[in-house]
Motif scaffolding. Structure first.
Motif, PDB file in Angstrom:
ATOM      1  N   SER A 138       0.465  -1.331  -5.832  1.00  0.00           N
ATOM      2  CA  SER A 138       1.245  -0.217  -5.292  1.00  0.00           C
ATOM      3  C   SER A 138       2.637  -0.165  -5.906  1.00  0.00           C
ATOM      4  O   SER A 138       3.142   0.916  -6.249  1.00  0.00           O
ATOM      5  CB  SER A 138       1.356  -0.347  -3.773  1.00  0.00           C
ATOM      6  OG  SER A 138       0.125  -0.044  -3.149  1.00  0.00           O
ATOM      7  N   LYS A 184       1.515   1.713   2.908  1.00  0.00           N
ATOM      8  CA  LYS A 184       0.568   1.127   3.850  1.00  0.00           C
ATOM      9  C   LYS A 184      -0.624   0.548   3.094  1.00  0.00           C
ATOM     10  O   LYS A 184      -1.054   1.107   2.080  1.00  0.00           O
ATOM     11  CB  LYS A 184       0.068   2.180   4.843  1.00  0.00           C
ATOM     12  CG  LYS A 184       1.164   3.020   5.465  1.00  0.00           C
ATOM     13  CD  LYS A 184       0.584   4.070   6.407  1.00  0.00           C
ATOM     14  CE  LYS A 184       1.644   5.074   6.814  1.00  0.00           C
ATOM     15  NZ  LYS A 184       1.978   6.022   5.731  1.00  0.00           N
ATOM     16  N   THR A 185      -1.167  -0.541   3.632  1.00  0.00           N
ATOM     17  CA  THR A 185      -2.293  -1.206   2.981  1.00  0.00           C
ATOM     18  C   THR A 185      -3.594  -0.421   3.122  1.00  0.00           C
ATOM     19  O   THR A 185      -3.834   0.234   4.133  1.00  0.00           O
ATOM     20  CB  THR A 185      -2.519  -2.600   3.573  1.00  0.00           C
ATOM     21  OG1 THR A 185      -2.856  -2.454   4.971  1.00  0.00           O
ATOM     22  CG2 THR A 185      -1.291  -3.474   3.437  1.00  0.00           C
ATOM     23  N   GLN A 186      -4.420  -0.530   2.115  1.00  0.00           N
ATOM     24  CA  GLN A 186      -5.790  -0.008   2.140  1.00  0.00           C
ATOM     25  C   GLN A 186      -6.727  -1.190   1.905  1.00  0.00           C
ATOM     26  O   GLN A 186      -7.788  -1.052   1.342  1.00  0.00           O
ATOM     27  CB  GLN A 186      -5.946   1.060   1.035  1.00  0.00           C
ATOM     28  CG  GLN A 186      -7.345   1.616   0.805  1.00  0.00           C
ATOM     29  CD  GLN A 186      -7.829   2.484   1.944  1.00  0.00           C
ATOM     30  OE1 GLN A 186      -7.092   2.746   2.872  1.00  0.00           O
ATOM     31  NE2 GLN A 186      -9.069   2.929   1.893  1.00  0.00           N
ATOM     32  N   THR A 187      -6.314  -2.374   2.336  1.00  0.00           N
ATOM     33  CA  THR A 187      -7.003  -3.617   1.983  1.00  0.00           C
ATOM     34  C   THR A 187      -7.300  -4.434   3.230  1.00  0.00           C
ATOM     35  O   THR A 187      -6.744  -4.196   4.300  1.00  0.00           O
ATOM     36  CB  THR A 187      -6.125  -4.459   1.047  1.00  0.00           C
ATOM     37  OG1 THR A 187      -4.809  -4.568   1.620  1.00  0.00           O
ATOM     38  CG2 THR A 187      -6.000  -3.814  -0.324  1.00  0.00           C
ATOM     39  N   HIS A 201      -2.343  -0.345   7.564  1.00  0.00           N
ATOM     40  CA  HIS A 201      -2.604   1.062   7.892  1.00  0.00           C
ATOM     41  C   HIS A 201      -3.395   1.222   9.189  1.00  0.00           C
ATOM     42  O   HIS A 201      -3.193   2.172   9.945  1.00  0.00           O
ATOM     43  CB  HIS A 201      -3.359   1.732   6.740  1.00  0.00           C
ATOM     44  CG  HIS A 201      -3.124   3.204   6.656  1.00  0.00           C
ATOM     45  ND1 HIS A 201      -3.174   3.909   5.475  1.00  0.00           N
ATOM     46  CD2 HIS A 201      -2.832   4.132   7.601  1.00  0.00           C
ATOM     47  CE1 HIS A 201      -2.934   5.185   5.707  1.00  0.00           C
ATOM     48  NE2 HIS A 201      -2.732   5.346   6.991  1.00  0.00           N
ATOM     49  N   ALA A 259       1.253   5.906   1.253  1.00  0.00           N
ATOM     50  CA  ALA A 259       0.229   4.900   1.567  1.00  0.00           C
ATOM     51  C   ALA A 259      -0.716   4.757   0.384  1.00  0.00           C
ATOM     52  O   ALA A 259      -0.897   5.700  -0.396  1.00  0.00           O
ATOM     53  CB  ALA A 259      -0.569   5.307   2.811  1.00  0.00           C
ATOM     54  N   GLN A 260      -1.314   3.593   0.273  1.00  0.00           N
ATOM     55  CA  GLN A 260      -2.325   3.396  -0.766  1.00  0.00           C
ATOM     56  C   GLN A 260      -3.451   4.410  -0.605  1.00  0.00           C
ATOM     57  O   GLN A 260      -3.955   4.967  -1.583  1.00  0.00           O
ATOM     58  CB  GLN A 260      -2.867   1.962  -0.682  1.00  0.00           C
ATOM     59  CG  GLN A 260      -1.839   0.903  -1.031  1.00  0.00           C
ATOM     60  CD  GLN A 260      -2.310  -0.515  -0.728  1.00  0.00           C
ATOM     61  OE1 GLN A 260      -3.352  -0.729  -0.109  1.00  0.00           O
ATOM     62  NE2 GLN A 260      -1.524  -1.498  -1.150  1.00  0.00           N
ATOM     63  N   ASN A 261      -3.809   4.681   0.631  1.00  0.00           N
ATOM     64  CA  ASN A 261      -4.900   5.603   0.919  1.00  0.00           C
ATOM     65  C   ASN A 261      -4.580   7.040   0.508  1.00  0.00           C
ATOM     66  O   ASN A 261      -5.488   7.836   0.268  1.00  0.00           O
ATOM     67  CB  ASN A 261      -5.229   5.550   2.415  1.00  0.00           C
ATOM     68  CG  ASN A 261      -6.436   6.379   2.778  1.00  0.00           C
ATOM     69  OD1 ASN A 261      -7.473   6.291   2.150  1.00  0.00           O
ATOM     70  ND2 ASN A 261      -6.305   7.198   3.809  1.00  0.00           N
ATOM     71  N   TYR A 262      -3.303   7.396   0.410  1.00  0.00           N
ATOM     72  CA  TYR A 262      -2.937   8.769   0.076  1.00  0.00           C
ATOM     73  C   TYR A 262      -3.098   9.065  -1.412  1.00  0.00           C
ATOM     74  O   TYR A 262      -3.188  10.231  -1.802  1.00  0.00           O
ATOM     75  CB  TYR A 262      -1.480   9.062   0.467  1.00  0.00           C
ATOM     76  CG  TYR A 262      -1.157   8.895   1.925  1.00  0.00           C
ATOM     77  CD1 TYR A 262      -2.144   8.697   2.894  1.00  0.00           C
ATOM     78  CD2 TYR A 262       0.166   8.937   2.347  1.00  0.00           C
ATOM     79  CE1 TYR A 262      -1.816   8.534   4.225  1.00  0.00           C
ATOM     80  CE2 TYR A 262       0.498   8.785   3.685  1.00  0.00           C
ATOM     81  CZ  TYR A 262      -0.500   8.578   4.614  1.00  0.00           C
ATOM     82  OH  TYR A 262      -0.159   8.412   5.935  1.00  0.00           O
ATOM     83  N   TYR A 308       1.276  12.454   3.994  1.00  0.00           N
ATOM     84  CA  TYR A 308      -0.153  12.412   4.323  1.00  0.00           C
ATOM     85  C   TYR A 308      -0.827  13.725   3.919  1.00  0.00           C
ATOM     86  O   TYR A 308      -0.315  14.819   4.200  1.00  0.00           O
ATOM     87  CB  TYR A 308      -0.331  12.167   5.819  1.00  0.00           C
ATOM     88  CG  TYR A 308      -1.754  12.233   6.309  1.00  0.00           C
ATOM     89  CD1 TYR A 308      -2.730  11.378   5.795  1.00  0.00           C
ATOM     90  CD2 TYR A 308      -2.124  13.131   7.301  1.00  0.00           C
ATOM     91  CE1 TYR A 308      -4.034  11.431   6.253  1.00  0.00           C
ATOM     92  CE2 TYR A 308      -3.424  13.195   7.771  1.00  0.00           C
ATOM     93  CZ  TYR A 308      -4.384  12.345   7.240  1.00  0.00           C
ATOM     94  OH  TYR A 308      -5.675  12.402   7.698  1.00  0.00           O
ATOM     95  N   ASN A 345      -8.380  -3.778  10.917  1.00  0.00           N
ATOM     96  CA  ASN A 345      -9.568  -3.807  10.052  1.00  0.00           C
ATOM     97  C   ASN A 345     -10.469  -5.021  10.267  1.00  0.00           C
ATOM     98  O   ASN A 345     -11.396  -5.241   9.499  1.00  0.00           O
ATOM     99  CB  ASN A 345      -9.132  -3.741   8.577  1.00  0.00           C
ATOM    100  CG  ASN A 345      -8.157  -4.841   8.223  1.00  0.00           C
ATOM    101  OD1 ASN A 345      -8.312  -5.982   8.641  1.00  0.00           O
ATOM    102  ND2 ASN A 345      -7.132  -4.514   7.435  1.00  0.00           N
TER     103      ASN A 345
END
Length: 273
Positions: A89, A73-76, A104, A45-48, A20, A107
């Motif tokens: 990914s 981890k998902t960002q979706t 993640h 993670a996708q977000n990273y 992270y 949502n």
């Protein structure tokens, strides 16, 4: 390395290395250092934005892929975007599968998102699936409306917020409790804690090492992160001592039910007097 067993029989290392806020430029080097130190679980993670570099470090390590546990981890949100995101990914990381993919954060379209994880699991793209930052009501909603039990819930857990309400709930449902920010993101609350330092002096260990050993013995998976190579090595040097029951109780007594980040606030409903 020691291992926990997930509810689908997959073995997972009891401690991992987190990425992270590690820039893509630094990720490959830091993950390589972690693998050399003995870590066999890498969390991304996708977000990273660093899945590619994590995959590159794994390839360059020369370690058999089957020996390394990779989490993303998902960002979706929703079925289609999540299925496409998993493939993207895998492509970015240059991997045929992830050992674990988790949502993640909640949502609002979590069931469809989770169903996409279920299908990817059935297709062999994921060896296990789970959640992150879900409170017990949100976890129950997933359980009631899905075919595959979440293997993990990754939640903020550290000395000042030990999450025993959630821990008990997860244990009852055979879901592994995973800690993010296990050392409070270097805030000083761990390394300066007198109880941890006192216990550490007995074993020749640092306060951080005592805290990480505490997680192992309490069946909590921790993913510390450091860019300091010596700290990376020290954080995994926790397998040559055992805390006593009294020492475990002393550490539990330090719980203040206090979030380091203040997010997500929905997790605070888990606390019990």
């Amino acid at each position: 390395m020691e291992y926990f067993e997930l509810n689908n029989g997959v073995k997972i290392p009891v401690i991992g290395y987190g990425t992270y806020l590690t820039s893509p430029r630094m990720t490959e080097k830091s993950v390589s250092t972690a693998l050399e130190a003995g870590y066999r679980l890498i969390d991304t993670a996708q977000n990273y934005g660093n899945e590619h570099e994590v995959g590159a470090a794994i390839k360059k390590s020369g370690i058999n892929r089957s020996e390394i546990f990779v989490t993303s981890k998902t960002q979706t949100s929703g079925y289609r975007s999540t299925k496409a995101g998993i493939d993207a990914s895998l492509d970015a990381a240059g991997l045929d599968y992830f050992d674990l993919m988790i949502i993640h954060w909640p949502n609002g379209n979590d069931l469809e998102t989770y169903h996409a994880l279920e299908d990817a699991y059935q297709e062999g793209k994921l060896r296990a699936i789970g959640l992150s930052n879900f409170n017990h009501l949100q976890v129950q909603e997933i359980i009631k409306n899905s075919q595959i039990m979440p293997a993990i819930d990754q939640i903020e857990t550290h000395l000042r917020w030990q999450q025993w309400g959630m821990h008990e709930f997860l244990a009852q449902n055979n879901i592994l409790h995973e800690a993010w920010a296990p050392l409070e993101e270097g805030s000083g609350s761990v390394i300066g804690n007198e109880t941890l330092k006192q216990i550490g002096a007995k074993y020749g260990k640092s306060a951080a090492q005592v805290m990480l050993r505490f997680y192992v013995q309490e069946h909590i998976l921790a993913i510390p992160k450091s860019l300091n190579p010596q700290h990376v090595k020290d954080d995994i040097d926790i397998f040559d001592f055992n805390l006593t029951e009294d020492e475990l109780k002393m550490i539990k007594a330090e719980d203040q039910k206090s979030s380091e980040s203040g997010w997500p606030t929905s997790m605070m409903m888990e606390e019990k007097d």
